[in-house]
Design a protein around this motif. Structure first.
Motif, short mmCIF file in Angstrom:
data_model
loop_
_atom_site.label_atom_id
_atom_site.label_comp_id
_atom_site.label_asym_id
_atom_site.label_seq_id
_atom_site.Cartn_x
_atom_site.Cartn_y
_atom_site.Cartn_z
N PRO A 110 0.82 -1.22 0.00
CA PRO A 110 0.00 0.00 0.00
C PRO A 110 0.85 1.26 0.00
CG PRO A 110 -0.05 -1.06 2.16
CD PRO A 110 0.63 -2.02 1.22
N PHE A 111 0.29 2.32 -0.55
CA PHE A 111 0.98 3.61 -0.61
C PHE A 111 1.40 4.09 0.77
CE2 PHE A 111 0.70 8.31 -0.43
CZ PHE A 111 1.71 8.64 -1.33
N ALA A 112 0.57 3.84 1.78
CA ALA A 112 0.89 4.28 3.13
C ALA A 112 2.17 3.65 3.65
CB ALA A 112 -0.27 3.95 4.08
N ALA A 113 2.54 2.47 3.13
CA ALA A 113 3.75 1.78 3.59
C ALA A 113 4.98 2.21 2.81
CB ALA A 113 3.56 0.27 3.46
N THR A 114 4.85 2.44 1.50
CA THR A 114 6.02 2.77 0.68
C THR A 114 6.18 4.27 0.45
OG1 THR A 114 4.79 2.60 -1.40
CG2 THR A 114 5.83 0.57 -0.56
N GLY A 115 5.09 5.03 0.56
CA GLY A 115 5.16 6.45 0.21
C GLY A 115 5.47 6.66 -1.24
N SER A 116 5.24 5.64 -2.05
CA SER A 116 5.61 5.68 -3.47
C SER A 116 4.35 5.51 -4.31
CB SER A 116 6.62 4.56 -3.77
OG SER A 116 7.02 4.59 -5.12
N PRO A 117 3.98 6.50 -5.12
CA PRO A 117 2.79 6.38 -5.96
C PRO A 117 3.05 5.50 -7.17
CG PRO A 117 3.88 8.45 -6.41
CD PRO A 117 4.66 7.79 -5.30
N VAL A 118 1.99 4.98 -7.74
CA VAL A 118 2.10 4.25 -9.00
C VAL A 118 2.15 5.28 -10.12
CG1 VAL A 118 0.99 2.60 -10.54
CG2 VAL A 118 0.85 2.29 -8.06
N LEU A 119 3.24 5.26 -10.90
CA LEU A 119 3.47 6.24 -11.95
C LEU A 119 3.52 5.53 -13.31
CD1 LEU A 119 6.25 8.29 -10.12
CD2 LEU A 119 3.85 8.93 -10.39
N PRO A 120 3.29 6.26 -14.39
CA PRO A 120 3.24 5.62 -15.71
C PRO A 120 4.62 5.26 -16.23
CG PRO A 120 2.93 7.98 -15.93
CD PRO A 120 2.95 7.69 -14.46
N GLY A 121 4.63 4.45 -17.29
CA GLY A 121 5.88 4.06 -17.93
C GLY A 121 6.78 3.34 -16.95
N GLY A 122 8.06 3.68 -17.01
CA GLY A 122 9.02 3.05 -16.12
C GLY A 122 9.46 3.94 -14.99
N LEU A 123 8.63 4.90 -14.59
CA LEU A 123 9.02 5.84 -13.54
C LEU A 123 9.11 5.19 -12.16
CD1 LEU A 123 7.11 9.05 -14.66
CD2 LEU A 123 9.58 8.81 -14.35
N LEU A 264 3.58 13.03 6.67
CA LEU A 264 3.48 12.17 5.50
C LEU A 264 2.04 11.92 5.11
CD1 LEU A 264 6.27 9.52 6.27
CD2 LEU A 264 6.39 11.46 4.71
N ALA A 265 1.13 12.09 6.06
CA ALA A 265 -0.28 11.87 5.77
C ALA A 265 -0.82 12.87 4.76
CB ALA A 265 -1.10 11.96 7.06
N ARG A 266 -0.11 13.98 4.53
CA ARG A 266 -0.56 14.97 3.55
C ARG A 266 -0.27 14.53 2.12
NH1 ARG A 266 -2.31 19.87 5.19
NH2 ARG A 266 -2.17 20.50 3.01
N LEU A 267 0.51 13.49 1.95
CA LEU A 267 0.88 13.07 0.60
C LEU A 267 -0.33 12.53 -0.16
CD1 LEU A 267 4.28 11.28 1.30
CD2 LEU A 267 3.89 13.64 0.58
N ASP A 268 -0.46 12.96 -1.40
CA ASP A 268 -1.54 12.53 -2.28
C ASP A 268 -0.92 11.72 -3.41
OD1 ASP A 268 -3.62 12.19 -4.05
OD2 ASP A 268 -4.15 14.32 -4.19
N GLU A 269 -1.15 10.42 -3.39
CA GLU A 269 -0.51 9.56 -4.39
C GLU A 269 -1.01 9.84 -5.80
OE1 GLU A 269 -1.67 5.35 -4.38
OE2 GLU A 269 -3.08 5.86 -2.78
N HIS A 270 -2.13 10.53 -5.94
CA HIS A 270 -2.67 10.84 -7.27
C HIS A 270 -2.22 12.21 -7.76
CE1 HIS A 270 -5.03 7.25 -6.80
NE2 HIS A 270 -5.58 7.73 -5.71
N ALA A 271 -1.33 12.87 -7.03
CA ALA A 271 -0.85 14.20 -7.41
C ALA A 271 0.67 14.23 -7.52
CB ALA A 271 -1.34 15.25 -6.41
N ASP A 272 1.29 13.08 -7.81
CA ASP A 272 2.74 12.99 -7.96
C ASP A 272 3.46 13.44 -6.69
OD1 ASP A 272 4.99 12.20 -9.27
OD2 ASP A 272 4.87 13.64 -10.89
N MET A 273 2.90 13.04 -5.54
CA MET A 273 3.53 13.30 -4.26
C MET A 273 4.04 11.98 -3.70
SD MET A 273 0.81 16.00 -2.62
CE MET A 273 1.88 16.57 -1.30
N LEU A 274 5.13 12.04 -2.97
CA LEU A 274 5.76 10.81 -2.50
C LEU A 274 6.62 11.10 -1.29
CD1 LEU A 274 9.00 10.16 -4.38
CD2 LEU A 274 7.38 11.74 -5.40
#
Length: 456
Positions: A110-123, A264-274
């Motif tokens: 989950p995003f809450a564990a990695t702080g890493s959003p799912v991004l397109p391509g090979g990002l 870290l709770a302010r991070l929005d995985e859908h806004a390229d935040m990590l």
């Protein structure tokens, strides 16, 4: 004694020579090209290496170089079978991994564990590995070592393989920063065991390879450090020298805002935040967009050579001409929106530069709001020279000082700190005077309209 920095960015490669006090002595640079050939677009590692060896040989007579610090961009890793490539290093802009994105999503932590959003391509490195493993299983099975790009160059220099936490924590989906361990997906799919042991960015891996000493004229005792992710190199001098709160804007191909200490709770995985991870292993709230690339798309390379004035910006605001995000898919606070220009900015180069600079300032302003950033904003990298960008960001954020640095290579300063880490140096915490805000009638209302249209 001088140190050399091997700085491999997405757009340019540099070898920089720094004096003992951290000041620049000399540098060499070249563009980084992508090789478009089977089995997929790939980083031209051998061409960069050949050039880097020649650059080191040119700089070696200027001083007895004490050590070399590798710095490299994120979303890049090299798969080795022993000491040979198992597969070419994938260019992260290749869309191939998108074909298995839905399947990969079921495997991820989950995003809450990695702080890493799912991004397109090979990002995300996890997307690269999953796609390579599915499409090239025999070659992937040969892989014995996975080296993040900075540590790949460290290995080419020293012969020692290592892994480092800033590269693992740069939107890879592979790392749980709060737990300081690999993500479950990396363990389950067999990737974690292929990474060499973790070493600190400032650790000495060993001396340069004997053949490299002979080819360059460097001393055989020249040390090679583990190295670091480039944005974290820019951030490091501020981390060790500055009181919180503050924000560092690392600018170039990407504009990356790093604000330590914010929730870290302010991070929005859908806004390229990590959650980036700093050199000491601490998560850092981060927002980003591919600012350099988008500005070039909006303005054009020729237009960017022409400076914009407040009058140029005021004319665009008065006519309600807007560049709306995003011109690079999968980037920024409005990720997934199609970039477009509303209205006619005119063909004058200064107007195109003004529009692109205004677009970049509005996007960064949104990123800083999403991070709840307070305190000074320090602009590192190439955008510190863009007077329109700096003046407009100051206008959009009254009361928050905007400090462009007069040195475009913050990565080199971070590398210098790593080379002197045992001496516990610190880069001076004083800042240049804040940039004066450009006075643009109607700018606040224009920003409100821009945000509404961007979100629509």
């Amino acid at each position: 004694m001088p140190i050399a920095v091997l700085d491999i960015g997405k757009t340019n490669a540099k070898v920089l020579l720094l004096r003992d006090d951290g000041e620049m002595l000399a540098q060499r640079s070249r563009p980084c090209a992508v090789r478009h050939e089977p089995p997929y677009p790939q980083l031209d590692l051998d061409a960069i290496w050949t050039w880097a060896v020649a650059a080191l040989a040119e700089l070696a007579p200027l001083g007895p170089i004490d050590c070399i610090v590798p710095v490299a961009h994120g979303a890049a890793a090299v798969l080795l079978a022993g000491d040979e490539l198992a597969l070419p290093a994938l260019d992260y802009e290749h869309p191939g991994p998108d074909t298995i994105a839905a399947e990969l999503a079921t495997e991820l932590d989950p995003f809450a564990a990695t702080g890493s959003p799912v991004l397109p391509g090979g990002l995300c490195l996890a997307a690269q590995f999953y796609w390579q493993q599915k499409c090239f299983p025999a070659a992937f099975d040969r892989c014995t070592d996975i080296l993040p790009l900075a540590q790949y160059w460290a290995w080419r220099l020293s012969g020692v393989k290592a892994t480092e936490v800033t590269s693992l924590g740069a939107h890879t989906l592979l790392w749980r920063p709060a737990e300081h361990r690999f993500a479950d997906v990396a363990e389950r799919l067999g990737w974690a065991r292929r990474f060499p042991p973790l070493r600190r960015a400032w650790e000495t891996l060993g001396s340069i390879r004997p053949e490299l000493a002979r080819a360059t004229g460097l001393a055989a005792t020249c040390r090679v450090l583990t190295g670091i992710h480039d944005s974290n190199a820019s951030y490091l001098p501020h981390l060790v020298a500055r009181e919180r709160p503050f924000t560092v804007l690392s600018t170039g191909t990407w504009i990356i805002a790093m604000s330590p200490g914010l929730p870290l709770a302010r991070l929005d995985e859908h806004a390229d935040m990590l959650a980036n991870v700093d050199a000491q292993g601490t998560p850092v709230p981060t927002a980003r967009f591919m600012g350099g690339r988008e500005v070039e798309i909006v303005a054009g390379a020729e237009a960017l050579r022409t400076a914009a004035t407040p009058d140029d910006v005021a004319a665009l605001v008065a006519m309600d001409v807007m560049a709306l995000p995003s011109f690079v898919p999968g980037s920024g606070p409005y990720i997934g929106k199609p970039g477009r220009i509303v209205g006619e900015p005119g063909r004058e180069p200064a107007r195109r530069t003004a529009l692109a600079s205004l677009y970049a300032a509005l996007t960064v302003d949104t990123m800083l709001d999403k991070l709840a950033a307070v305190g000074p904003v320090v602009i590192e990298g190439s955008f510190h020279r863009n007077a329109a960008f700096c003046g407009l960001l100051a206008a959009l954020r009254p009361g928050q000082p905007i400090h462009p640095t007069d040195d475009p290579s913050g990565t080199a300063r971070g590398a210098w700190l790593l080379a002197r880490w045992q001496e516990r140096p610190s880069w001076p915490s004083t800042l240049s005077p804040p940039r004066s805000a450009w006075v643009i009638p109607g700018l606040t209302a224009y920003r409100d309209r821009w945000r509404a249209r961007s979100a629509a």
